[in-house]
Design a protein around this motif. Structure first.
Motif, PDB file in Angstrom:
ATOM      1  N   SER A  81       6.677   4.733   0.576  1.00  0.00           N
ATOM      2  CA  SER A  81       5.934   3.980   1.593  1.00  0.00           C
ATOM      3  C   SER A  81       4.471   3.926   1.211  1.00  0.00           C
ATOM      4  N   PHE A  83       0.611   2.947   3.148  1.00  0.00           N
ATOM      5  CA  PHE A  83      -0.035   2.693   4.440  1.00  0.00           C
ATOM      6  C   PHE A  83      -1.509   2.428   4.198  1.00  0.00           C
ATOM      7  N   GLU A 115       8.381   0.708   2.385  1.00  0.00           N
ATOM      8  CA  GLU A 115       7.696   0.199   3.570  1.00  0.00           C
ATOM      9  C   GLU A 115       6.205   0.133   3.256  1.00  0.00           C
ATOM     10  N   THR A 117       2.707  -0.878   5.086  1.00  0.00           N
ATOM     11  CA  THR A 117       2.114  -1.153   6.391  1.00  0.00           C
ATOM     12  C   THR A 117       0.621  -1.406   6.264  1.00  0.00           C
ATOM     13  N   ARG A 140       5.038  -4.718   6.900  1.00  0.00           N
ATOM     14  CA  ARG A 140       4.964  -4.134   8.249  1.00  0.00           C
ATOM     15  C   ARG A 140       3.507  -4.158   8.691  1.00  0.00           C
ATOM     16  N   SER A 142       0.644  -2.984  11.855  1.00  0.00           N
ATOM     17  CA  SER A 142       0.386  -2.109  12.994  1.00  0.00           C
ATOM     18  C   SER A 142      -0.850  -2.639  13.714  1.00  0.00           C
ATOM     19  N   ASN A 181       4.272  -2.749  14.697  1.00  0.00           N
ATOM     20  CA  ASN A 181       3.968  -1.739  15.707  1.00  0.00           C
ATOM     21  C   ASN A 181       2.830  -2.212  16.594  1.00  0.00           C
ATOM     22  N   HIS A 210       8.320  -1.328  17.167  1.00  0.00           N
ATOM     23  CA  HIS A 210       7.791   0.037  17.279  1.00  0.00           C
ATOM     24  C   HIS A 210       6.595   0.008  18.227  1.00  0.00           C
ATOM     25  N   CYS A 269       8.776   4.474  11.855  1.00  0.00           N
ATOM     26  CA  CYS A 269       7.803   4.303  10.781  1.00  0.00           C
ATOM     27  C   CYS A 269       8.121   5.294   9.661  1.00  0.00           C
ATOM     28  N   ASN A 272       5.002   7.530   8.503  1.00  0.00           N
ATOM     29  CA  ASN A 272       4.644   8.638   9.375  1.00  0.00           C
ATOM     30  C   ASN A 272       5.752   9.686   9.455  1.00  0.00           C
TER      31      ASN A 272
END
Length: 404
Positions: A81, A83, A115, A117, A140, A142, A181, A210, A269, A272
């Motif tokens: 992932s 982020f 993933e 984000t 993704r 947020s 999210n 989410h 997620c 996380n």
């Protein structure tokens, strides 16, 4: 002991093999530090950029140099992932995000279903940019919504209003984003129980996959800490807000899987979750933190970078950009493990504890028994899970595992 249910293929639990430390799943955290305006409650490493435009290209160059310096710590491992956090990552143009992802994926192996984000502020996005983020590889989003009440948003110092929030979500969906999210806060200045319920109801109506729902806290070194706003709900009202909103989310099909996180089935997620399961993460960028399992040394390394963007930019790619390295001593590992994993509704297994810490479960068994007797933890088959009471008093439960 049962096998660690969170170990990826080829990385089975080490609990039965002398409690050796084996690398868990690896994530990449990228810190983009600038924002349009610093919110009065924010204690993140975020900085208002005053005058002109942030140096996007130079910052991406520095991120890749930072990554190059840390690569020897993670050779041969797969990133599950990514982020982009901040600050406000959606200030960065899609071309900068694309160049960073291209550079990172040429240096590290990315899982096919990784993933990726991007945090976004509704006040800094538009339709074309969402499409370009998707083409760059982001899958993704947020959204930092915080509230759909314009009065609350003004008091929080947000740069968007409720209409812009709804418009941004609509545009993102039209651009092809299905997995996103919404961040919501409760116990806001001037907020009533009905207002908190209305925020969650409006969020549910937008059908995110989410929802993060967490209480406003007055963190040190923030404007709110120095000058607390009027009208913050008391503890009893905040608890009522939490319970009522949890009921609304559950009724709408959002399962709570962490203290402040709710998701549709299969939409937790991944990034996380890896943090909370005490996985590894490489942190690049100003103020970024990382935690890595070094199998050859049988140790856990925490590394962080210098916080201020100007100082970090000047030193990126050199040892001078590293704020510090800390090898986590075995006696500290139970506390650090529990600080993360006890946020999860699923709890943990003894095998997972052994694999992530390199310690035998016997090292914590007496403290687990104490927590069970207090009604904070319970044993469910092979798992040890926090009770509803334990989730309410997480800090007390975690403190049991502090090194004496």
């Amino acid at each position: 002991m049962p096998a660690d249910p969170h170990a990826p293929p080829g990385e089975a639990s080490a609990g039965a093999a002398g409690h050796a430390l084996l690398p868990p799943p690896l994530s990449l955290y990228v810190h983009l530090p600038w924002c349009v305006r610093k919110c009065p409650y924010c204690d993140f490493n975020s900085h208002e950029f005053k005058g002109g435009t942030p140096p996007f290209d130079a910052y991406v160059d520095a991120l890749l140099a930072d990554l190059d310096q840390d690569l020897p710590l993670v050779w041969g491992r797969t990133v599950h992932s990514v982020f982009f956090g901040g600050g406000t990552p959606s200030l960065f143009p899609a071309a900068a995000i694309a160049r960073l992802l291209e550079g990172a994926s040429s240096r590290l192996r990315f899982a096919p279903d990784a993933e990726i984000t991007l945090e976004t502020n509704p006040g800094t996005t538009e339709h074309g940019r969402f499409q370009d983020y998707r083409q760059a590889g982001v899958n993704r989003l947020s959204f930092g919504i915080q509230s759909f009440d314009d009065g609350c948003l003004t008091r929080l110092g947000r740069i968007h209003d409720s209409r812009q929030a709804v418009d941004a979500i609509t545009l993102a969906r039209e651009a092809g984003f299905e997995n996103f999210n919404l961040d919501l806060m409760y116990a806001l200045p001037g907020q009533t129980l009905a207002m908190a319920e209305a925020d969650v109801t409006r969020a549910i109506a937008l059908a995110p996959t989410h929802i993060s729902h967490y209480q406003l806290t007055l963190e040190p070194n923030t404007v709110y800490a120095a000058r607390p706003p009027e009208g913050i709900p008391d503890d009893d009202l905040a608890w009522d807000m939490q319970e009522r909103c949890q009921d609304l989310l559950a009724g709408a099909g959002y399962a709570q899987y962490e203290v402040s996180a709710y998701a549709r089935a299969g939409r937790q997620c991944a990034h996380n979750l890896n943090y909370w399961r005490f996985g590894d993460y490489l942190g690049i960028g100003a103020g970024a933190h990382g935690k890595l399992t070094l199998g050859s040394e049988q140790t856990l390394l925490r590394r962080w970078k210098h916080k201020h963007p100007v100082a970090w930019l000047a030193a990126a790619g050199t040892p001078a950009a590293i704020g510090g390295d800390d090898r986590v001593a075995p006696e500290r590992r139970p506390f650090e493990y529990m600080l993360n994993v006890l946020r999860l509704i699923e709890g943990f297994t003894p095998a997972a504890f052994e694999a992530r810490t390199g310690l035998p479960y016997a090292a914590i068994a007496p403290r687990i028994d104490t927590a069970v007797r207090a009604g904070w933890l319970q044993v469910e088959g092979a798992r040890i899970v926090p009770t509803a009471l334990g989730r309410r008093f997480t800090n007390d439960v975690v403190s049991l595992f502090l090194d004496d």
